[in-house]
Design an enzyme around this catalytic site. Structure first.
Site, PDB file in Angstrom:
ATOM      1  N   ASP A   1       1.806   0.764   0.231  1.00  0.00           N
ATOM      2  CA  ASP A   1       0.416   0.514   0.644  1.00  0.00           C
ATOM      3  C   ASP A   1      -0.510   0.635  -0.566  1.00  0.00           C
ATOM      4  OD1 ASP A   1      -1.589   0.614   3.188  1.00  0.00           O
ATOM      5  OD2 ASP A   1      -2.359   1.864   1.573  1.00  0.00           O
TER       6      ASP A   1
ATOM      7  N   LYS B   1      -5.568  -4.642   0.505  1.00  0.00           N
ATOM      8  CA  LYS B   1      -6.799  -4.616   1.312  1.00  0.00           C
ATOM      9  C   LYS B   1      -7.954  -5.273   0.561  1.00  0.00           C
ATOM     10  CE  LYS B   1      -5.164  -0.040   2.660  1.00  0.00           C
ATOM     11  NZ  LYS B   1      -4.652   0.675   1.494  1.00  0.00           N
TER      12      LYS B   1
HETATM   13  N1  LIG Z   1      -7.532   2.617   4.305  1.00  0.00           N
HETATM   14  C1  LIG Z   1      -8.174   3.614   3.725  1.00  0.00           C
HETATM   15  O1  LIG Z   1      -9.413   3.694   3.766  1.00  0.00           O
HETATM   16  C2  LIG Z   1      -7.404   4.654   3.001  1.00  0.00           C
HETATM   17  C3  LIG Z   1      -8.050   5.795   2.508  1.00  0.00           C
HETATM   18  C4  LIG Z   1      -7.297   6.754   1.831  1.00  0.00           C
HETATM   19  C5  LIG Z   1      -5.927   6.568   1.681  1.00  0.00           C
HETATM   20  N2  LIG Z   1      -5.310   5.430   2.143  1.00  0.00           N
HETATM   21  C6  LIG Z   1      -3.858   5.211   1.966  1.00  0.00           C
HETATM   22  O2  LIG Z   1      -3.142   6.310   2.550  1.00  0.00           O
HETATM   23  C7  LIG Z   1      -2.273   6.869   1.561  1.00  0.00           C
HETATM   24  C8  LIG Z   1      -2.054   8.349   1.809  1.00  0.00           C
HETATM   25  O3  LIG Z   1      -3.273   9.057   1.849  1.00  0.00           O
HETATM   26  P1  LIG Z   1      -3.749  10.065   0.692  1.00  0.00           P
HETATM   27  O4  LIG Z   1      -3.057   9.701  -0.560  1.00  0.00           O
HETATM   28  O5  LIG Z   1      -5.209  10.039   0.672  1.00  0.00           O
HETATM   29  O6  LIG Z   1      -3.320  11.506   1.222  1.00  0.00           O
HETATM   30  P2  LIG Z   1      -1.955  12.232   1.672  1.00  0.00           P
HETATM   31  O7  LIG Z   1      -0.815  11.294   1.611  1.00  0.00           O
HETATM   32  O8  LIG Z   1      -2.249  12.925   2.961  1.00  0.00           O
HETATM   33  O9  LIG Z   1      -1.812  13.381   0.598  1.00  0.00           O
HETATM   34  C9  LIG Z   1      -1.501  13.124  -0.732  1.00  0.00           C
HETATM   35  C10 LIG Z   1      -1.512  14.461  -1.470  1.00  0.00           C
HETATM   36  O10 LIG Z   1      -0.453  15.287  -0.989  1.00  0.00           O
HETATM   37  C11 LIG Z   1       0.408  15.672  -2.060  1.00  0.00           C
HETATM   38  N3  LIG Z   1       1.774  15.679  -1.495  1.00  0.00           N
HETATM   39  C12 LIG Z   1       2.510  14.624  -1.094  1.00  0.00           C
HETATM   40  N4  LIG Z   1       3.683  15.018  -0.592  1.00  0.00           N
HETATM   41  C13 LIG Z   1       3.704  16.363  -0.670  1.00  0.00           C
HETATM   42  C14 LIG Z   1       4.664  17.345  -0.315  1.00  0.00           C
HETATM   43  N5  LIG Z   1       5.822  17.013   0.245  1.00  0.00           N
HETATM   44  N6  LIG Z   1       4.363  18.652  -0.563  1.00  0.00           N
HETATM   45  C15 LIG Z   1       3.170  19.008  -1.131  1.00  0.00           C
HETATM   46  N7  LIG Z   1       2.228  18.125  -1.482  1.00  0.00           N
HETATM   47  C16 LIG Z   1       2.483  16.804  -1.254  1.00  0.00           C
HETATM   48  C17 LIG Z   1       0.197  14.638  -3.136  1.00  0.00           C
HETATM   49  O11 LIG Z   1       0.386  15.173  -4.435  1.00  0.00           O
HETATM   50  P3  LIG Z   1       1.419  14.546  -5.528  1.00  0.00           P
HETATM   51  O12 LIG Z   1       1.134  13.082  -5.657  1.00  0.00           O
HETATM   52  O13 LIG Z   1       1.068  15.335  -6.733  1.00  0.00           O
HETATM   53  O14 LIG Z   1       2.788  14.832  -4.994  1.00  0.00           O
HETATM   54  C18 LIG Z   1      -1.296  14.314  -2.951  1.00  0.00           C
HETATM   55  O15 LIG Z   1      -2.101  15.295  -3.593  1.00  0.00           O
HETATM   56  C19 LIG Z   1      -3.016   6.563   0.255  1.00  0.00           C
HETATM   57  O16 LIG Z   1      -2.204   6.760  -0.886  1.00  0.00           O
HETATM   58  C20 LIG Z   1      -3.449   5.148   0.498  1.00  0.00           C
HETATM   59  O17 LIG Z   1      -2.373   4.253   0.313  1.00  0.00           O
HETATM   60  C21 LIG Z   1      -6.044   4.487   2.804  1.00  0.00           C
END
Ligand SMILES: NC(=O)c1ccc[n+]([C@@H]2O[C@H](COP(=O)([O-])OP(=O)(O)OC[C@H]3O[C@@H](n4cnc5c(N)ncnc54)[C@H](OP(=O)(O)O)[C@@H]3O)[C@@H](O)[C@H]2O)c1
Length: 276
Positions: free
Chosen positions: A46, A76
């Protein structure tokens, strides 16, 4: 089941229910992050024009040993790219950066007031012309979907929204189920900010799984598409190892009750659209 296991979208296209998100993955790290994920078995990536790493995502896809058609790619259209003609141009820009012939899922990133209906017409045309396999939206609340559906010819297959145990958007989930729109969770781990909560700690102990794995499993069992982001091989692997255990109905209830309507980011109605 494994990371390649799919759900079927309303148009018949299959989407791996677990994917890798790449928001805030630096350009310099993206290629390796995505190649590692593909090597581990992820089949769904994504990205977004806003993340400024589409080029590197494309490079990883081309250099990996996994055939293109086995990988599900989402990108997107950003807020300042919206409107009918602007979106068609933005789509070509994304495709050019990704160096791909088609996108699996193209999403409206946020419901920009006064624009998202025209943006949607562009997505419908891209879909009709076979440039994308599926089209959907992000950050649409029920009232945005109602408004979109007044003029839409095609119903979005997906609504990608902030979703995690402290933001269990039950009413939106029920609304989407009625319209056959799959809910996709962003910030599915709550950005790893409350792994120490007592419920997660106790379920983690009970199932001998990490809090991240407990959360991802809860999302999968709710039929939600989930795209946790990690740049680290070890965590990417951990986040995939969620198919060898099951949460009981009582476990699921306990997690449902963690909801606090607590967001890690902006509410779609309060987003600073004028600045984006
Ligand atoms: N459509 C939208 O408006 C929108 C908005 C925001 C995000 N998104 C999408 O959703 C995806 C995921 O959301 P997000 O990146 O905001 O948040 P998330 O996936 O909830 O959290 C990511 C965070 O968690 C850490 N992490 C991941 N796996 C872990 C584990 N097993 N143990 C401990 N920490 C862990 C990562 O650090 P490390 O990388 O250091 O491991 C990072 O700091 C995004 O990457 C993006 O593709 C879409």
């Amino acid at each position: 089941m494994n990371a390649a296991s799919t759900l079927t979208l309303s148009n018949g296209v299959k989407i791996p229910q677990l994917g890798l998100g790449v928001y805030k993955v630096e350009e310099a790290d993206t290629k390796e992050t995505v190649m590692t994920a593909l090597e581990l078995g992820y089949r769904h990536i994504d990205t977004a024009s806003f993340y400024e790493n589409e080029k590197e995502v494309g490079e990883a896809i081309r250099e990996s040993e996994v055939p293109r058609e086995e990988i599900f790619i989402t990108t997107k259209v950003w807020n300042d790219e919206q409107g009918y003609a602007e979106t068609l141009i933005a789509f070509e820009r994304s495709l050019e950066k990704l160096q791909l012939d088609y996108i699996d899922l193209y999403l409206i990133h946020w419901p920009v007031p006064g624009k998202f209906q025209d943006t949607w017409r562009a997505l419908e045309d891209l879909y009709k012309h076979g440039r994308v396999r599926a089209i959907g939206v992000c950050n649409f609340q029920e009232h945005h979907l109602d408004q979109l559906l007044e003029t839409a010819e095609i119903t979005p297959v997906v609504d990608q929204v902030e979703f995690h145990p402290r933001l269990y958007q039950k009413e939106l989930v029920d609304y989407c189920a009625k319209k056959d729109i799959k809910v996709e969770a962003w910030a599915p781990l709550g950005r790893a900010r409350y792994f120490d909560s007592p419920v997660l700690q106790s379920l983690s102990e009970k199932h001998k799984k990490t809090p991240a794995q407990i959360i991802i499993r809860w999302e999968l069992q709710h039929g939600i598409i989930t795209i946790p982001k990690s740049t680290k091989r070890k965590r990417q692997k951990e986040n995939m190892e969620v198919f060898d255990f099951e949460l009981s109905p009582e476990d699921m209830n306990e997690m449902d009750e963690m909801n606090r309507n607590e967001r890690q980011s902006k509410h779609p109605d309060d987003f600073p659209y004028d600045e984006s």
